[in-house]
Motif scaffolding. Structure first.
Motif, mmCIF file in Angstrom:
data_model
loop_
_atom_site.group_PDB
_atom_site.id
_atom_site.type_symbol
_atom_site.label_atom_id
_atom_site.label_comp_id
_atom_site.label_asym_id
_atom_site.label_seq_id
_atom_site.Cartn_x
_atom_site.Cartn_y
_atom_site.Cartn_z
ATOM 1 N N VAL A 190 -23.270 -24.572 1.998
ATOM 2 C CA VAL A 190 -22.039 -24.327 1.247
ATOM 3 C C VAL A 190 -22.279 -23.323 0.114
ATOM 4 N N LEU A 191 -23.431 -23.387 -0.530
ATOM 5 C CA LEU A 191 -23.719 -22.563 -1.702
ATOM 6 C C LEU A 191 -24.312 -21.192 -1.387
ATOM 7 N N ARG A 192 -24.915 -21.020 -0.241
ATOM 8 C CA ARG A 192 -25.781 -19.863 0.028
ATOM 9 C C ARG A 192 -25.146 -18.497 -0.209
ATOM 10 N N ASP A 193 -23.909 -18.303 0.136
ATOM 11 C CA ASP A 193 -23.289 -16.979 -0.009
ATOM 12 C C ASP A 193 -22.675 -16.755 -1.388
ATOM 13 N N SER A 194 -21.955 -17.741 -1.880
ATOM 14 C CA SER A 194 -21.232 -17.541 -3.133
ATOM 15 C C SER A 194 -22.027 -17.926 -4.381
ATOM 16 N N HIS A 195 -23.048 -18.754 -4.228
ATOM 17 C CA HIS A 195 -23.842 -19.208 -5.374
ATOM 18 C C HIS A 195 -25.325 -19.237 -4.988
ATOM 19 N N LEU A 211 -20.303 -26.143 -12.223
ATOM 20 C CA LEU A 211 -21.112 -26.000 -11.021
ATOM 21 C C LEU A 211 -22.563 -26.345 -11.311
ATOM 22 N N ASP A 212 -23.098 -25.810 -12.404
ATOM 23 C CA ASP A 212 -24.490 -26.095 -12.764
ATOM 24 C C ASP A 212 -24.722 -27.589 -12.944
ATOM 25 N N GLY A 213 -23.809 -28.240 -13.649
ATOM 26 C CA GLY A 213 -23.940 -29.672 -13.882
ATOM 27 C C GLY A 213 -23.839 -30.482 -12.603
ATOM 28 N N THR A 214 -22.927 -30.092 -11.740
ATOM 29 C CA THR A 214 -22.754 -30.809 -10.473
ATOM 30 C C THR A 214 -23.978 -30.649 -9.581
ATOM 31 N N VAL A 215 -24.517 -29.440 -9.501
ATOM 32 C CA VAL A 215 -25.721 -29.202 -8.694
ATOM 33 C C VAL A 215 -26.886 -30.000 -9.265
ATOM 34 N N GLU A 216 -27.025 -30.024 -10.579
ATOM 35 C CA GLU A 216 -28.108 -30.782 -11.212
ATOM 36 C C GLU A 216 -28.031 -32.262 -10.853
ATOM 37 N N VAL A 217 -26.838 -32.845 -10.940
ATOM 38 C CA VAL A 217 -26.658 -34.259 -10.597
ATOM 39 C C VAL A 217 -26.965 -34.488 -9.114
#
Length: 86
Positions: free
Chosen positions: A48-53, A15-21
């Motif tokens: 999409v990310l706000r609640d779970s991440h 997830l971290d890598g995908t968000v960074e890209v």
């Protein structure tokens, strides 16, 4: 193979890598004359990310603030301040 890849894999490394890209790609899109399109995509990612991440969503929020300061796209209608309600 990728020089920026972390050596130790955490549970959220993908997830971290995908968000960074995604952040780098959206920043480049905005800087190359398409800040509105980049902002719309970033807003969808934030939703999409706000609640779970929330940590990743906050990073996307920071990018949206960056994109909002870029010049408008050529041919885009001028933005107007919202009208005040009486």
């Amino acid at each position: 193979m990728a020089p920026d890849a972390p050596h130790a894999q955490s549970p959220d490394a993908a997830l971290d890598g995908t968000v960074e890209v995604a952040l780098k790609a959206l920043r480049a899109l905005g800087q190359h004359g398409h800040p509105d399109a980049a902002s719309r995509l970033a807003a969808r990612a934030w939703w999409v990310l706000r609640d779970s991440h929330p940590r990743e969503a906050e990073r996307v929020n920071g990018l949206m603030h960056f994109l909002a300061r870029l010049p408008a796209e050529a041919g885009a209608p001028p933005t107007q301040a919202p009208k005040e309600r009486a």
